[in-house]
Design a protein around this motif. Sequence first.
Motif, PDB file in Angstrom:
ATOM      1  N   ILE A  50       0.847  -1.199   0.000  1.00  0.00           N
ATOM      2  CA  ILE A  50       0.000   0.000   0.000  1.00  0.00           C
ATOM      3  C   ILE A  50       0.882   1.248   0.000  1.00  0.00           C
ATOM      4  O   ILE A  50       2.099   1.144   0.156  1.00  0.00           O
ATOM      5  N   TYR A  51       0.252   2.412  -0.181  1.00  0.00           N
ATOM      6  CA  TYR A  51       1.008   3.674  -0.282  1.00  0.00           C
ATOM      7  C   TYR A  51       1.100   4.368   1.070  1.00  0.00           C
ATOM      8  O   TYR A  51       0.076   4.749   1.644  1.00  0.00           O
ATOM      9  N   ASP A  52       2.330   4.547   1.561  1.00  0.00           N
ATOM     10  CA  ASP A  52       2.545   5.222   2.837  1.00  0.00           C
ATOM     11  C   ASP A  52       2.106   6.683   2.790  1.00  0.00           C
ATOM     12  O   ASP A  52       1.740   7.269   3.797  1.00  0.00           O
ATOM     13  N   GLU A  53       2.178   7.278   1.590  1.00  0.00           N
ATOM     14  CA  GLU A  53       1.905   8.720   1.461  1.00  0.00           C
ATOM     15  C   GLU A  53       0.415   9.031   1.413  1.00  0.00           C
ATOM     16  O   GLU A  53       0.029  10.200   1.388  1.00  0.00           O
ATOM     17  N   LEU A  54      -0.415   7.986   1.366  1.00  0.00           N
ATOM     18  CA  LEU A  54      -1.863   8.196   1.345  1.00  0.00           C
ATOM     19  C   LEU A  54      -2.471   7.795   2.688  1.00  0.00           C
ATOM     20  O   LEU A  54      -1.896   6.972   3.403  1.00  0.00           O
ATOM     21  N   SER A  55      -3.621   8.384   3.002  1.00  0.00           N
ATOM     22  CA  SER A  55      -4.302   7.978   4.235  1.00  0.00           C
ATOM     23  C   SER A  55      -4.933   6.594   4.012  1.00  0.00           C
ATOM     24  O   SER A  55      -5.005   6.109   2.878  1.00  0.00           O
ATOM     25  N   VAL A  56      -5.392   6.007   5.089  1.00  0.00           N
ATOM     26  CA  VAL A  56      -6.008   4.669   4.987  1.00  0.00           C
ATOM     27  C   VAL A  56      -7.214   4.731   4.043  1.00  0.00           C
ATOM     28  O   VAL A  56      -7.368   3.897   3.145  1.00  0.00           O
ATOM     29  N   LYS A  57      -8.040   5.764   4.198  1.00  0.00           N
ATOM     30  CA  LYS A  57      -9.230   5.883   3.342  1.00  0.00           C
ATOM     31  C   LYS A  57      -8.830   6.124   1.886  1.00  0.00           C
ATOM     32  O   LYS A  57      -9.451   5.578   0.965  1.00  0.00           O
ATOM     33  N   GLU A  58      -7.799   6.950   1.692  1.00  0.00           N
ATOM     34  CA  GLU A  58      -7.349   7.209   0.310  1.00  0.00           C
ATOM     35  C   GLU A  58      -6.835   5.931  -0.354  1.00  0.00           C
ATOM     36  O   GLU A  58      -7.080   5.689  -1.533  1.00  0.00           O
ATOM     37  N   ASN A  59      -6.110   5.110   0.419  1.00  0.00           N
ATOM     38  CA  ASN A  59      -5.649   3.822  -0.111  1.00  0.00           C
ATOM     39  C   ASN A  59      -6.833   2.950  -0.511  1.00  0.00           C
ATOM     40  O   ASN A  59      -6.863   2.378  -1.603  1.00  0.00           O
ATOM     41  N   PHE A  70      -3.291   8.694 -12.178  1.00  0.00           N
ATOM     42  CA  PHE A  70      -2.553   9.962 -12.263  1.00  0.00           C
ATOM     43  C   PHE A  70      -2.821  10.829 -11.028  1.00  0.00           C
ATOM     44  O   PHE A  70      -1.888  11.423 -10.455  1.00  0.00           O
ATOM     45  N   LEU A  71      -4.091  10.913 -10.610  1.00  0.00           N
ATOM     46  CA  LEU A  71      -4.422  11.736  -9.432  1.00  0.00           C
ATOM     47  C   LEU A  71      -3.738  11.198  -8.180  1.00  0.00           C
ATOM     48  O   LEU A  71      -3.302  11.964  -7.319  1.00  0.00           O
ATOM     49  N   LYS A  72      -3.631   9.866  -8.103  1.00  0.00           N
ATOM     50  CA  LYS A  72      -2.922   9.267  -6.955  1.00  0.00           C
ATOM     51  C   LYS A  72      -1.451   9.699  -6.969  1.00  0.00           C
ATOM     52  O   LYS A  72      -0.904  10.135  -5.960  1.00  0.00           O
ATOM     53  N   ASP A  73      -0.816   9.597  -8.153  1.00  0.00           N
ATOM     54  CA  ASP A  73       0.598   9.995  -8.268  1.00  0.00           C
ATOM     55  C   ASP A  73       0.781  11.474  -7.952  1.00  0.00           C
ATOM     56  O   ASP A  73       1.739  11.868  -7.284  1.00  0.00           O
ATOM     57  N   LEU A  74      -0.163  12.279  -8.446  1.00  0.00           N
ATOM     58  CA  LEU A  74      -0.074  13.731  -8.220  1.00  0.00           C
ATOM     59  C   LEU A  74      -0.175  14.051  -6.729  1.00  0.00           C
ATOM     60  O   LEU A  74       0.569  14.881  -6.202  1.00  0.00           O
ATOM     61  N   LYS A  75      -1.084  13.351  -6.052  1.00  0.00           N
ATOM     62  CA  LYS A  75      -1.276  13.565  -4.617  1.00  0.00           C
ATOM     63  C   LYS A  75       0.007  13.205  -3.860  1.00  0.00           C
ATOM     64  O   LYS A  75       0.445  13.931  -2.965  1.00  0.00           O
ATOM     65  N   ILE A  76       0.609  12.082  -4.239  1.00  0.00           N
ATOM     66  CA  ILE A  76       1.842  11.638  -3.577  1.00  0.00           C
ATOM     67  C   ILE A  76       2.965  12.639  -3.841  1.00  0.00           C
ATOM     68  O   ILE A  76       3.703  13.016  -2.918  1.00  0.00           O
ATOM     69  N   GLU A  77       3.076  13.128  -5.084  1.00  0.00           N
ATOM     70  CA  GLU A  77       4.121  14.106  -5.406  1.00  0.00           C
ATOM     71  C   GLU A  77       3.911  15.400  -4.630  1.00  0.00           C
ATOM     72  O   GLU A  77       4.870  15.996  -4.139  1.00  0.00           O
ATOM     73  N   TYR A  78       2.657  15.827  -4.533  1.00  0.00           N
ATOM     74  CA  TYR A  78       2.340  17.064  -3.812  1.00  0.00           C
ATOM     75  C   TYR A  78       2.777  16.952  -2.344  1.00  0.00           C
ATOM     76  O   TYR A  78       3.243  17.910  -1.747  1.00  0.00           O
ATOM     77  N   ARG A  79       2.642  15.738  -1.795  1.00  0.00           N
ATOM     78  CA  ARG A  79       3.009  15.550  -0.381  1.00  0.00           C
ATOM     79  C   ARG A  79       4.512  15.402  -0.199  1.00  0.00           C
ATOM     80  O   ARG A  79       5.021  15.550   0.899  1.00  0.00           O
ATOM     81  N   ASN A  80       5.223  15.064  -1.300  1.00  0.00           N
ATOM     82  CA  ASN A  80       6.691  14.994  -1.229  1.00  0.00           C
ATOM     83  C   ASN A  80       7.273  16.367  -1.587  1.00  0.00           C
ATOM     84  O   ASN A  80       7.964  16.525  -2.585  1.00  0.00           O
ATOM     85  N   LYS A  81       6.977  17.360  -0.754  1.00  0.00           N
ATOM     86  CA  LYS A  81       7.360  18.741  -1.086  1.00  0.00           C
ATOM     87  C   LYS A  81       8.872  18.908  -1.172  1.00  0.00           C
ATOM     88  O   LYS A  81       9.383  19.725  -1.940  1.00  0.00           O
ATOM     89  N   LEU A  82       9.610  18.145  -0.376  1.00  0.00           N
ATOM     90  CA  LEU A  82      11.068  18.278  -0.366  1.00  0.00           C
ATOM     91  C   LEU A  82      11.645  17.924  -1.736  1.00  0.00           C
ATOM     92  O   LEU A  82      12.483  18.654  -2.280  1.00  0.00           O
ATOM     93  N   GLU A  83      11.158  16.823  -2.304  1.00  0.00           N
ATOM     94  CA  GLU A  83      11.660  16.391  -3.627  1.00  0.00           C
ATOM     95  C   GLU A  83      11.358  17.435  -4.696  1.00  0.00           C
ATOM     96  O   GLU A  83      12.228  17.785  -5.500  1.00  0.00           O
ATOM     97  N   ILE A  84      10.137  17.941  -4.693  1.00  0.00           N
ATOM     98  CA  ILE A  84       9.744  18.938  -5.693  1.00  0.00           C
ATOM     99  C   ILE A  84      10.557  20.220  -5.494  1.00  0.00           C
ATOM    100  O   ILE A  84      11.005  20.851  -6.457  1.00  0.00           O
ATOM    101  N   GLY A  85      10.776  20.590  -4.222  1.00  0.00           N
ATOM    102  CA  GLY A  85      11.574  21.783  -3.921  1.00  0.00           C
ATOM    103  C   GLY A  85      12.998  21.642  -4.439  1.00  0.00           C
ATOM    104  O   GLY A  85      13.540  22.563  -5.078  1.00  0.00           O
ATOM    105  N   ILE A  86      13.595  20.476  -4.197  1.00  0.00           N
ATOM    106  CA  ILE A  86      14.973  20.238  -4.648  1.00  0.00           C
ATOM    107  C   ILE A  86      15.041  20.272  -6.175  1.00  0.00           C
ATOM    108  O   ILE A  86      15.963  20.879  -6.754  1.00  0.00           O
ATOM    109  N   LEU A  87      14.065  19.686  -6.831  1.00  0.00           N
ATOM    110  CA  LEU A  87      14.037  19.692  -8.308  1.00  0.00           C
ATOM    111  C   LEU A  87      13.893  21.107  -8.848  1.00  0.00           C
ATOM    112  O   LEU A  87      14.529  21.470  -9.849  1.00  0.00           O
ATOM    113  N   SER A  88      13.050  21.908  -8.192  1.00  0.00           N
ATOM    114  CA  SER A  88      12.865  23.297  -8.624  1.00  0.00           C
ATOM    115  C   SER A  88      14.166  24.071  -8.477  1.00  0.00           C
ATOM    116  O   SER A  88      14.559  24.823  -9.377  1.00  0.00           O
ATOM    117  N   ILE A  89      14.845  23.876  -7.359  1.00  0.00           N
ATOM    118  CA  ILE A  89      16.131  24.567  -7.132  1.00  0.00           C
ATOM    119  C   ILE A  89      17.139  24.129  -8.205  1.00  0.00           C
ATOM    120  O   ILE A  89      17.885  24.946  -8.749  1.00  0.00           O
TER     121      ILE A  89
END
Lengths: 216, 216
Positions: A85-94, B11-30
């Motif tokens: 499962i995806y750690d970055e999603l909540s239980v409901k989102e998963n 895609f929405l799942k991936d987007l949500k996960i990327e949005y929550r990985n702010k550090l990675e996106i920040g480093i890529l932007s820099i």
Amino acid sequence: MKKLVLRNISKEFLGKLVLNNVNLEIDSPRIVLIKGPNGSGKTTLIRIIAGLIQPSNGKIEIYVDGKKVLDRRRIVGYVSHYPLIYDELSVKENIDFFAGLNGLKNTMGYEFIKSIISSLGLIKYLDSMTGNLSYEWKKRVDIARALIHNPEIILLDEPFTGLDEVGRQSLIQLFNELLHRDKIIILTSPIGDIDKDLEILSRFLDKKELREGSLV
Amino acid sequence: MSIIGEIKILFLKDLKIEYRNKLEIGILSIFSIATGAIIGFVSRNMLINQMKLVIGMIILTQLFLSVFASWKSFIKELEKGTLYSLLLTPISPASLFFSKLLLSVLLIETMSIISLFFSVFFSGGLIKPSIYIVVGILAMGLYLSAVSSFSSVVGVYVESRGLLVPLVILVLSLPATLYFVSSIENMTGLIILVLLSFAYGLVITSLVEMVMVEAD
């Protein structure tokens, strides 16, 4: 009525024979425990049944109400020994995500899903981030993930590993409910845990061991 | 469910996960801002306006981004184990591929635009990209997204993916880059790149099909 048939299943990895001519025929409702030491091919067999690995030889047939099933993914639920499962999603989102991929919208509107979430004790954690949960709770979320599409055949790789007594009881309760819904449940157990698992399962099961064929 | 519906959920799942990985996106932007700044400052010291050199440097930035995008695509799902849970759902291989491709396109194109913008900004007006060059860089981003997804699928099969993936990206992007840079003015390069991207799309979709039957 569901039926799972394994005919002469063999699997080789890099020339090494992992499974040799395994035959099995199971009618629902039934729980089957596949036991053996580490490296004996339990996980390989269960992955072949799930459709994640192709056997080197042999074939698998599944019948629901006498009709042969062509797309195994719609009727098989698989729980690995580590949560998928995806750690970055909540239980409901998963749960919503995997339900969505199985064509289910408005997840909480289904009685079956609500009963699984309730049986696994996940209601209070629905909004928690999965990554913040302990291994045991992640495993429960993973079991919910595998059961979300109401599969007819449920495959669990070492399901009791990492669960405390409360978790085991929840799982047993869930197995009971699933058996009443005419499911086939197949689980594996490492050799050290067999006695404990058998003791748990014997409370409500008709034990069936793998006698035909062999796990090499 | 339709393929569009499946792609949307993935895609929405991936987007949500990327949005929550702010550090990675920040480093890529820099990273993109820094490469843009370097390209801009370097171009100030050019004796003549070497636009092709600037394009080459931006493509180099895109190459780094495509290696990163490749890791974030199928390889990350494989390493986290979630590729198996995706393969167990009844979605089509095309949906899985196109959702990953969309994410790579979004990532590479956004960072390419940031890099181009800052290279123009820091060049003090010396870099003046025409509309053909901007479209060309975006087309190159599309091509590299396809190469990145392709290498990610290849990476699923091999143990030494850390070494192989950048190598595959480099080898596959070199001929296209050379052709693109040499024919930028007459649009031929752009058309070839877009056609190549679609060709890679077809190859990768069939590879994903293979992964779905032998994902071990």
